[in-house]
Design an enzyme around this catalytic site. Structure first.
Site, PDB file in Angstrom:
ATOM      1  CG  PHE A  33      -1.854   1.248   1.131  1.00 48.91           C
ATOM      2  CD1 PHE A  33      -3.006   1.202   0.371  1.00 48.91           C
ATOM      3  CD2 PHE A  33      -1.532   2.426   1.774  1.00 48.91           C
ATOM      4  CE1 PHE A  33      -3.839   2.321   0.265  1.00 48.91           C
ATOM      5  CE2 PHE A  33      -2.350   3.546   1.674  1.00 48.91           C
ATOM      6  CZ  PHE A  33      -3.504   3.494   0.918  1.00 48.91           C
ATOM      7  CG  ASP A  46       5.883   4.019   1.509  1.00 46.13           C
ATOM      8  OD1 ASP A  46       5.850   4.782   2.498  1.00 46.13           O
ATOM      9  OD2 ASP A  46       4.908   3.862   0.750  1.00 46.13           O
ATOM     10  CE  LYS A  84      -0.313   7.061   6.394  1.00 44.47           C
ATOM     11  NZ  LYS A  84      -1.569   7.707   5.967  1.00 44.47           N
TER      12      LYS A  84
END
Length: 407
Positions: free
Chosen positions: A148, A233, A262
């Site tokens: 993801f 990531d 984030k």
């Protein structure tokens, strides 16, 4: 928290009001949050919940951390946006400190995690053409199944989740998908056209899947030997969540490029970044990539305050110490409704006995008991409380999970 501010409408009425006007791209739990502080949120009726999701790790430092709120207020009184058409007085300091924190040379500031991934893809391809000598339009990037990395058209092109892909083609070419945690398959997929291997050090959306010891080191060795980039990531796993600044540090691995997001915005503004070696990010030239809001003064001010919190190492140590409490508590629930779990730092994927309900159903039961968590797939829920959570709050949440599973 101070006394709740009541809205004119209650939770059920507000939820019904969303139905005709909001696109149905989310299926949120039926709770309407109105206020929050630290690890706790409050709905419009004044009910309190312990937040065990923390905005998918965007709220690593809790809701409204005083240092981050102060940094935002201070900057709001001075300057919020210039665009990159001009310099601003906050960006250089932010970039210098973020590079130092992550042990890298250069920073490319963006806004969202998906933008960081897209930027990383562009950088890797440009490097492949300019430095590695891959023929034009032939560069490939190897990714892992069940990944993801976001929801843009290019990113869902290499997703294996049909919910994310179906109905959104035609897809962007240039990606090869191999099983996660499989070095042999990865080696077979890498060839002279490979610009990069792009992986999550821990697969979050897939259920907090942690690779075998040695996998990340193997990826680093393989990419170095094969002459391609290792792009990690760390948008969910980074910035203290797993007990280190970056999850790759658990294997003392240094990727060529790291993607951040984030928690970098402190739960206040969207902030993301691509950080990496100078000879990699240095392939970009004016006009080849950009963002109106990327690196804006408000984002840089908040991002700098986030880096300051991490520079002490206190949050990383806290995540490691409380992570032991989390693992111990989950281990005690195996056989009592939990069939398995994976945890690193303050991050866990918990597999619940499917006979007890889906992950969604378990999350709804937890919500009714004052705990906010979220499912991933099937009967798996993820737990990722703010790093400010206390041991008592954590054990209380695990006790509530036991109650939900055994009652």
């Amino acid at each position: 928290m101070t006394a709740p501010v009541r809205t004119a409408r209650g939770s059920e009425e507000l939820i019904r009001a969303e139905e005709p006007v909001l696109a149905h791209n989310y299926h949120p739990l039926p709770v309407v949050v109105a206020r929050a502080e630290g690890a706790w949120v409050e709905d419009v009726e004044g009910r309190r919940y312990l937040d065990m999701l923390a905005g998918y790790s965007a709220l690593n430092f809790g809701h409204r951390h005083p240092a981050l709120v102060e940094a935002a207020h201070r900057q709001l009184d001075r300057l919020t946006l210039t665009s990159r058409a001009f310099h601003n007085d906050r960006l250089a300091g932010f970039a210098e400190r973020l590079a130092a924190l992550t042990g890298t040379d250069m920073v490319l500031p963006m806004n969202t995690g998906a933008e960081a991934v897209e930027s990383g893809i562009k950088v890797a391809r440009k490097w492949a053409y300019d430095v590695k000598g891959v023929p034009a339009d032939r560069a490939t990037i190897v990714v892992a199944a069940d990944n993801f990395h976001g929801r843009t058209t290019t990113i869902v092109s290499f997703s294996t989740d049909e919910t994310a892909r179906s109905g959104f083609g035609p897809f962007t070419p240039g990606f090869r998908i191999v099983p996660y945690n499989d070095l042999a398959a990865l080696e077979a997929a890498v060839d002279e056209t490979t610009a990069a291997v792009l992986i999550e050090p821990i697969q979050g959306e897939a259920g907090v899947l942690i690779p075998d010891d040695g996998y990340l080191a193997g990826v680093r060795e393989l990419t170095r030997r094969k002459g391609c980039l290792f792009v990690a990531d760390e948008i969910q796993s980074g910035l203290g969540r797993t007990g280190h600044t970056l999850a790759v540090e658990h294997e003392s691995v240094v990727p060529d490029v790291v993607l951040l997001g984030k928690a970098l915005g402190g739960g206040i503004v969207p902030v993301s970044a691509v950080v990496g070696r100078r000879d990699v990010l240095g392939v970009l030239h004016p006009g080849e990539h950009g963002s109106t809001f990327g690196g804006n003064p408000l984002a840089a001010a908040v991002g700098t305050a986030v880096v300051e919190l991490l520079e002490t190492g206190a949050f990383q140590r806290r995540a490691a110490e409380l992570g032991a409490v989390l693992r111990e508590g989950l281990a005690a629930l195996v056989g009592r409704g939990v069939v398995g779990f994976r945890a690193r730092g303050l991050w866990a994927g918990v597999d619940v006995d499917p006979a007890l309900g889906s992950g969604r159903e378990i999350s709804e039961r937890l919500m009714r008991e004052g705990i906010l968590a979220k499912d991933t797939h099937g009967s798996t829920i993820r737990l990722a409380p703010p790093l400010t959570v206390t041991a008592e709050e954590l054990t209380g949440a695990l006790g509530t999970l036991e109650k939900v599973l055994t009652s």
